[in-house]
Design an enzyme around this catalytic site. Structure first.
Site, PDB file in Angstrom:
ATOM      1  N   HIS A  26     -32.750  10.107  -9.631  1.00  0.00           N
ATOM      2  CA  HIS A  26     -33.913  10.279  -8.758  1.00  0.00           C
ATOM      3  C   HIS A  26     -35.052  10.888  -9.587  1.00  0.00           C
ATOM      4  CE1 HIS A  26     -35.513  11.389  -4.508  1.00  0.00           C
ATOM      5  NE2 HIS A  26     -36.501  11.294  -5.374  1.00  0.00           N
TER       6      HIS A  26
ATOM      7  N   GLU B  88     -50.094  14.585  -2.650  1.00  0.00           N
ATOM      8  CA  GLU B  88     -49.249  15.692  -2.200  1.00  0.00           C
ATOM      9  C   GLU B  88     -49.616  16.948  -2.988  1.00  0.00           C
ATOM     10  OE1 GLU B  88     -45.169  14.457  -2.369  1.00  0.00           O
ATOM     11  OE2 GLU B  88     -45.447  12.965  -0.768  1.00  0.00           O
TER      12      GLU B  88
ATOM     13  N   ARG C 154     -48.781  21.070  -3.476  1.00  0.00           N
ATOM     14  CA  ARG C 154     -47.903  22.216  -3.261  1.00  0.00           C
ATOM     15  C   ARG C 154     -48.372  23.364  -4.144  1.00  0.00           C
ATOM     16  NH1 ARG C 154     -44.739  17.744  -4.295  1.00  0.00           N
ATOM     17  NH2 ARG C 154     -43.577  16.881  -2.527  1.00  0.00           N
TER      18      ARG C 154
ATOM     19  N   GLU D  65     -47.641  22.761   2.246  1.00  0.00           N
ATOM     20  CA  GLU D  65     -47.710  21.450   1.601  1.00  0.00           C
ATOM     21  C   GLU D  65     -48.661  20.568   2.386  1.00  0.00           C
ATOM     22  OE1 GLU D  65     -44.664  18.092  -0.095  1.00  0.00           O
ATOM     23  OE2 GLU D  65     -44.221  18.901   1.887  1.00  0.00           O
TER      24      GLU D  65
END
Length: 548
Positions: free
Chosen positions: A82, A418, A420, A272
């Site tokens: 992954h 995204e 964070r 987030e």
């Protein structure tokens, strides 16, 4: 077995004994050989028919490594695959290449409490299995990556992280850290060259040993079989999702008093933003420590509580399919708005806009069944009071460049942005005397900038094969490198972009990346990894370039 655990177990096809004996002579008799394909998360890096094995334990790993060294083979540890970057296998690796996949997820999965605040874990264990085990013993972590199928070894190799800093007034709990998972390591056991015996052997490194600093985040240039991690008391977390704040307000320039990203960071510390391409209302997730269940929250007893995201809805799947198969990339705005609509409706329909439970159940939210997209990734090191500025400048640049491309009939992005935020790796938080800082963690503190105490993680996701994506992402990368001295790459994702390729920009590979850590630090890490593996058994062509 859970979906995450299943995803991490590779497909191993038993090898024909006669063929194995011919192609891999003298291979350790007790270790079964297989044929196996390699496929990374999005299928951009694939290799068919590689030799693979699944050692039953660390001692068998040593046997395999010594066989590989003596026969001129290279060993690549594989967990769940992954990831995006070519740290495990490089594209174009032929089936007859002397490359042996060593699968960790089949057997290197032991878990035990080493003490009241430490856990001993095999590197093939998934994060979901690890966090479940900790939860059963009243333990947990501050933050974690969202996919539960990641193996621990893979996560530690690339300093995996979640999203967490201290909220205003929050005190760090004993055994917890706001940095990467690598910063939790108390000791690790790796297969390294032993000069005395003239062979590879297992060796355990304490966090205080100088060489451990290179192994804490080793990028696949080492093989770690087991770690002991510092952990702390588990927390119950509330996660509130909302899609009602426009990007213009959430990502506004600093100085205003609106509902800004930084204001939520101050309130909760765990934030987030997931911003779908060509939309105005990001999916904002805010986690807060909540010992008891708030009245409006839904109690959750397992992870993956956003089924509309984990299982691709028909509308989204059809749009993505058309874009790829029919080259209908102009549908990117339609796809972005469809994904936002699905999220907004799904949060309400599944009662997941306000959930509460043990930390694992809100931290893990990505299954292998989610829409698979490619991603770039960077960490911008800065001071806490500059987070809003970084977020605002980045999103403003992204928005303007995307509009400029779109005006030319180009649609280089169809996924999400995204964002964070984490703390940096502070070895003091591991509460072990003499603990070293990971040399190659993107969250390594920079001595020349003591004011930097925070990292803003920025990712842009898009479907594999999207035209103009590399050129667009190169502009983003150059903007960050030139605009923020504290920019480092996120190892598992995309970086070093040219106009039409990724992981190919020679200046970024050879100068920018080493310079982002400091030439001395980079050289120290490369030197230790070479000394512990002088024959280059743990490596591939890409790592050879990166550490040349």
């Amino acid at each position: 077995m859970s979906a995450a655990a299943l995803a991490a177990v590779p497909i191993l096809l038993p090898a024909d004994p006669a063929t194995a004996a011919e192609e891999l002579p003298d291979f350790p008799a007790g270790v079964a050989l297989y044929r196996s394909a390699y496929r990374n998360w999005v299928g951009e890096i694939t290799a068919d028919g590689l030799w693979a094995c699944a050692p039953a334990g660390p001692d068998q790993v040593v046997e395999v490594v010594n066989w590989a060294w003596r026969h001129g083979w290279r060993v690549r540890a594989r967990g769940s695959s992954h990831g995006w970057s070519p740290l495990t296998v490089t594209e174009g690796t032929a089936s007859d290449a002397p490359v042996l996949l060593v699968d960790t997820a089949s057997h290197l999965t032991g878990l035990s409490l080493d003490s009241g605040s430490a856990v001993r874990a095999g590197t093939g264990v998934t994060l979901e299995a690890l966090l479940t085990y900790l939860e059963e013993h009243g333990l947990g972590v501050t933050a974690a990556p969202a996919p539960g199928d990641l193996t621990l070894g893979g996560a530690l190799a690339i300093d995996a992280h979640g999203t967490a800093v201290a909220a205003d007034g929050e005190e760090r709990l004993p055994g917890q850290t706001y940095g990467s998972l690598s910063n939790r390591i108390l000791s690790l056991t790796a297969v390294v060259w032993d000069e005395g015996s003239g062979a590879y052997a297992l060796r355990t490194f304490s966090r205080a040993e100088a060489d451990s600093a290179a192994l804490l985040t080793h990028l696949g240039r080492a093989f770690v079989t087991e770690v002991v991690l510092r952990v702390g008391a588990n927390s119950n977390l509330r996660c509130v999702s909302r899609v009602d704040i426009p990007a213009s307000e959430l990502f506004a320039a600093p100085g205003g008093d609106g509902r800004t990203f930084a204001s939520f960071l101050a309130q909760a510390g765990r934030v987030e933003a997931i911003w779908f391409a060509y939309t105005e209302f990001p999916w904002l997730k805010v986690w807060s420590v909540a010992p008891t269940k708030p009245l409006t929250s839904r109690r959750v007893t397992s992870p993956y509580n956003y089924p509309f995201s984990d299982n691709v809805p028909t509308l989204v799947a059809d749009l993505a399919g058309r874009m790829v198969s029919d080259a209908a990339w102009y549908l990117a705005p339609v796809l972005g708005n469809a994904q936002l609509d699905v999220a907004a409706v799904g949060l309400t329909a599944t009662l997941s806009a306000d959930i509460w439970g043990p930390s694992k159940n809100t931290l893990l939210y990505i299954r292998p069944t989610t829409l698979r997209v490619t991603a770039n990734g960077y960490a911008v090191l800065t001071s806490r009071d500059q987070v809003q500025r970084v977020v605002s400048e980045f999103t403003d640049f992204y928005r303007k460049r995307l509009a400029a491309y779109t005006a030319q009939g180009k649609f280089p992005v169809n996924g999400t942005v995204e964002i964070r935020v984490t703390g940096l790796d502070d070895p003091g938080e591991v509460e072990s005397e003499g603990a070293r800082a990971a040399l190659l963690s993107a969250l390594r503190a920079e001595q020349s900038h003591p004011e930097w105490d925070t990292a803003v993680w920025l990712d842009i996701l898009t479907l594999p094969g999207t035209p103009y994506a590399e050129a667009f992402l190169r502009e983003i990368e150059q903007f960050l490198i030139e605009g923020y001295e504290g920019t480092r790459v996120e190892w598992s994702k995309g970086w070093a972009y040219t106009e039409d390729a990724v992981w190919e920009d020679e200046e970024v590979l050879g100068t920018t990346i080493p310079g982002s850590f400091g030439e001395a630090v980079w050289g120290q890490a490369a030197g230790v990894l070479d000394r512990l593996d002088p024959h280059g058994v743990f490596g591939n062509a890409f790592l050879d370039r990166l550490f040349r």
